[in-house]
Design a protein around this motif. Structure first.
Motif, PDB file in Angstrom:
ATOM      1  N   ARG A 298      35.168  52.273  77.476  1.00 50.97           N
ATOM      2  CA  ARG A 298      35.580  53.155  76.395  1.00 50.97           C
ATOM      3  C   ARG A 298      36.869  52.605  75.783  1.00 50.97           C
ATOM      4  NH1 ARG A 298      30.722  55.218  76.327  1.00 50.97           N
ATOM      5  NH2 ARG A 298      30.322  56.979  77.661  1.00 50.97           N
TER       6      ARG A 298
ATOM      7  N   THR B 275      38.604  55.219  68.331  1.00 49.49           N
ATOM      8  CA  THR B 275      37.287  55.464  68.885  1.00 49.49           C
ATOM      9  C   THR B 275      36.863  56.898  68.599  1.00 49.49           C
ATOM     10  OG1 THR B 275      35.942  55.386  70.896  1.00 49.49           O
ATOM     11  CG2 THR B 275      38.187  56.169  71.147  1.00 49.49           C
ATOM     12  N   ASP B 276      35.575  57.113  68.595  1.00 46.35           N
ATOM     13  CA  ASP B 276      35.038  58.452  68.419  1.00 46.35           C
ATOM     14  C   ASP B 276      34.422  58.901  69.735  1.00 46.35           C
ATOM     15  OD1 ASP B 276      33.000  56.493  68.251  1.00 46.35           O
ATOM     16  OD2 ASP B 276      31.621  57.981  67.428  1.00 46.35           O
ATOM     17  N   ARG B 277      34.256  60.189  69.901  1.00 49.38           N
ATOM     18  CA  ARG B 277      33.485  60.688  71.023  1.00 49.38           C
ATOM     19  C   ARG B 277      32.692  61.882  70.506  1.00 49.38           C
ATOM     20  NH1 ARG B 277      36.608  59.421  74.659  1.00 49.38           N
ATOM     21  NH2 ARG B 277      37.739  61.297  75.205  1.00 49.38           N
TER      22      ARG B 277
ATOM     23  N   MET C 213      29.233  57.685  71.092  1.00 47.87           N
ATOM     24  CA  MET C 213      30.261  56.788  70.568  1.00 47.87           C
ATOM     25  C   MET C 213      29.600  55.792  69.626  1.00 47.87           C
ATOM     26  SD  MET C 213      32.718  55.976  73.850  1.00 47.87           S
ATOM     27  CE  MET C 213      33.845  55.002  72.857  1.00 47.87           C
TER      28      MET C 213
ATOM     29  N   GLU D 241      42.690  56.576  75.334  1.00 47.42           N
ATOM     30  CA  GLU D 241      42.147  57.900  75.034  1.00 47.42           C
ATOM     31  C   GLU D 241      42.957  58.622  73.966  1.00 47.42           C
ATOM     32  OE1 GLU D 241      39.202  59.352  76.189  1.00 47.42           O
ATOM     33  OE2 GLU D 241      38.994  57.227  76.645  1.00 47.42           O
TER      34      GLU D 241
ATOM     35  N   THR E 222      41.401  58.669  70.471  1.00 46.03           N
ATOM     36  CA  THR E 222      40.093  59.287  70.248  1.00 46.03           C
ATOM     37  C   THR E 222      40.155  60.236  69.054  1.00 46.03           C
ATOM     38  OG1 THR E 222      39.563  59.161  72.599  1.00 46.03           O
ATOM     39  CG2 THR E 222      38.278  60.706  71.265  1.00 46.03           C
TER      40      THR E 222
END
Length: 243
Positions: free
Chosen positions: A10, A57-59, A115, A156, A159
């Motif tokens: 991740r 990043t996406d979640r 993701m 993180e 995110t």
């Protein structure tokens, strides 16, 4: 071969490290910074580095991201790298040496449920880098990627929450959050990525791709060796997806 599927990465950074003979610079993805730094690098060579731009990043499920949100992520993870590369390549060609080292991820060759946008940006980065490598190799310049696996870091914090959340995907997001937390706590030491970058920058016979860390090497091998159906099933099992 035993794999820890929950540690599929991740993490990753949308940045380039450029190595020109004995001088190396890291440039941020800001167009203004790239322009000023590349000019300074051309007229006043130095071994100092500017801050590096972290990837985003996406979640969330792909359906939960607006196109505007997707474009913002790509602007950092892909277009920032392209802007930076275009700024420094002319100087590398003049020198007849140099390496563009882009930090990708194992999600540059693996699928990533919840993701999808981040994974797509890393797939794009890998395709761009490998194609670029063929274009510039005759000028003494190489373009390479480093692929981290799960890594302990503050990634993180980058995110991005979905701007079009849908209740139907809420449970998938919660599962993805738990997996990401496990990866962040149990992942490889970030030093493994730094070591891979050093190897890529100094390797006498450079490869296009360098897996960073044990988990990345195992996942890369599994992706090449395992039957597609088996690999697909493990992805779904790890992410607790039905069907």
């Amino acid at each position: 071969m035993k794999l820890d599927w929950a540690r599929t990465t991740r993490v990753g950074h949308a940045t380039c490290v450029h190595s020109c003979r004995k001088e190396r610079w890291a440039f941020s993805a800001s167009e203004r910074t790239i322009t000023s730094r590349s000019k300074r690098g051309h007229h006043q060579p130095s071994r100092s580095s500017s801050p590096v731009a972290p990837a985003r990043t996406d979640r969330s499920a792909a359906e939960e991201n607006s196109l505007a949100q997707v474009q913002r992520l790509f602007d950092i993870n892909v277009f920032g790298v392209m802007r930076m590369t275009k700024a420094v390549l002319p100087f590398m060609r003049v020198r007849g040496s140099g390496r563009v080292i882009n930090i990708s991820s194992v999600l540059g060759f693996l699928p990533a449920p919840n993701m999808a946008t981040y994974s797509a940006s890393k797939h794009a980065l890998e395709g761009y880098t490998e194609s670029l490598d063929h274009e510039i190799r005759e000028h003494g310049v190489r373009a390479l990627v480093v692929q981290p696996g799960g890594t302990r870091s503050s990634f993180e914090a980058n995110t991005v929450e979905p701007d079009m959340p849908m209740q139907i995907y809420a449970e998938q997001r919660r599962i993805a959050d738990r997996l990401a937390l496990a990866v962040n706590e149990e992942g490889d030491d970030p030093a493994t990525v730094a070591k891979a970058i050093v190897v890529a920058a100094t390797d006498a016979k450079p490869k296009v791709r360098y897996a960073a860390g044990r988990s990345a090497r195992l996942l890369s091998a599994a992706h090449r060796i395992l039957p597609a159906g088996v690999f697909d099933g493990q992805i779904r099992k790890t992410n607790k997806l039905a069907g």
